[in-house]
Design a protein around this motif. Structure first.
Motif, PDB file in Angstrom:
ATOM      1  N   ARG A  79      44.310  30.736  26.261  1.00 21.10           N
ATOM      2  CA  ARG A  79      43.625  29.442  26.253  1.00 21.10           C
ATOM      3  C   ARG A  79      44.506  28.326  26.823  1.00 21.10           C
ATOM      4  NH1 ARG A  79      39.306  29.054  22.241  1.00 21.10           N
ATOM      5  NH2 ARG A  79      38.891  31.097  21.303  1.00 21.10           N
ATOM      6  N   ALA A  85      43.028  28.971  17.229  1.00 20.80           N
ATOM      7  CA  ALA A  85      42.794  30.239  17.931  1.00 20.80           C
ATOM      8  C   ALA A  85      44.035  30.672  18.713  1.00 20.80           C
ATOM      9  CB  ALA A  85      41.598  30.097  18.873  1.00 20.80           C
ATOM     10  N   ARG A  98      46.461  32.319  16.413  1.00 24.59           N
ATOM     11  CA  ARG A  98      46.014  33.669  16.032  1.00 24.59           C
ATOM     12  C   ARG A  98      46.166  34.676  17.172  1.00 24.59           C
ATOM     13  NH1 ARG A  98      41.797  30.675  13.386  1.00 24.59           N
ATOM     14  NH2 ARG A  98      40.399  31.112  15.142  1.00 24.59           N
ATOM     15  N   TYR A 126      42.196  25.389  21.796  1.00 28.41           N
ATOM     16  CA  TYR A 126      41.926  25.276  20.360  1.00 28.41           C
ATOM     17  C   TYR A 126      43.121  25.895  19.643  1.00 28.41           C
ATOM     18  CZ  TYR A 126      39.383  25.514  15.939  1.00 28.41           C
ATOM     19  OH  TYR A 126      38.987  25.355  14.629  1.00 28.41           O
ATOM     20  N   SER A 160      35.600  30.574  24.242  1.00 24.71           N
ATOM     21  CA  SER A 160      36.787  31.435  24.161  1.00 24.71           C
ATOM     22  C   SER A 160      37.851  31.060  25.183  1.00 24.71           C
ATOM     23  CB  SER A 160      36.379  32.899  24.373  1.00 24.71           C
ATOM     24  OG  SER A 160      35.842  33.089  25.671  1.00 24.71           O
ATOM     25  N   GLY A 183      45.371  33.881  20.760  1.00 23.96           N
ATOM     26  CA  GLY A 183      44.627  33.567  21.980  1.00 23.96           C
ATOM     27  C   GLY A 183      45.427  32.683  22.917  1.00 23.96           C
TER      28      GLY A 183
END
Length: 249
Positions: free
Chosen positions: A113, A105, A108, A102, A98, A110
């Motif tokens: 990150r 992600a 969406r 990426y 997590s 996140g």
């Protein structure tokens, strides 16, 4: 005689006029009279607090913490936080997946990150500790070259981060990635903290080519060759060329 008498009268009259025109003590304000007599209100001297050794003395933790420049110490703090929240020994933790870079992600939602990929050096252990100490030393050496201008060093790091994420995307397009336990592959390199650190070492070595670098306390090498020594060292420890190191250089 009459002339002398008239002159004396005129002199007496002029003197009386001058005396009557001069201000008398009785006509002065009462506070002025008190001041002249030395009994007026006295000014309270300002109390200046003198800093003592007890006030300025810091405990060893504070001395160690503030011994590093601002950007370096907070980067180190974020590395420690990221490592601890993903430590599987704690009762509540986040999986390392997590925290990695990426893009699906991130799209969406996140967005964290994009930060944690540069603050995660691995799980708690010897390697993570060595990388954190390495980061403290060389990030400090790089930051002090900006003479305390934090914004310039932050801009330096941001440019390096953007360049590494762009290069990482290109590496992912070449089919290089990290295999997951479920059989899927994450394109590119999921964590870019190590390449970011090596990019700082490379730039610092170019700015200080004549500085002698100690290698584990056994021998020294010129700073201009130190990045190549690190590359060779990680190739030996990792069993071959490491894309993590190559991206940083």
């Amino acid at each position: 005689a009459s002339a002398m008498t008239s002159c004396g009268a005129l002199h007496t009259e002029g003197l009386s006029q001058r005396i009557s025109s001069a201000p008398t003590l009785a006509m002065r304000p009462s506070q002025e009279l008190l001041r002249l007599r030395g009994a007026g209100p006295k000014k309270t001297p300002l109390k200046v607090k003198v800093a003592t050794l007890k006030d300025t003395k810091k405990n060893p933790v504070e001395e160690w913490w503030f011994g590093y420049p601002c950007v370096t110490r907070w980067w180190f703090a974020l590395c420690c936080i990221t490592t601890l929240i993903s430590w599987d020994k704690l009762p509540v933790n986040l999986p390392a997946q997590s925290l990695m870079l990426y893009w699906p992600a991130i799209i969406r939602g996140g967005v964290w990150r994009m930060l944690t990929t540069f603050t995660y050096f691995g799980s708690v252990g010897h390697n993570m500790l060595m990388e954190a100490v390495f980061m403290l030393n060389y990030s400090k050496s790089m930051e002090v070259t900006y003479n305390g201008v934090r914004a310039k060093y932050m801009w330096h790091l941001i440019i390096n981060c953007v360049a590494l994420m762009t290069l990482n995307t290109l590496v992912g397009l070449l089919g290089i990635g990290m295999d997951q336990e479920d059989g899927t592959k994450v394109p590119g390199i999921p964590f870019l903290a190590q390449p970011l650190l090596y990019s700082i070492v490379w730039i610092w070595a170019r700015q200080n080519p004549e500085t002698r670098m100690s290698v584990f306390g056994f021998f020294t090498v010129p700073a201009v060759y130190f990045p190549w020594f690190l590359l060779g060292y990680h190739c030996l420890m990792g069993g071959g060329p490491n894309i993590f190191s190559l991206m940083g250089f």
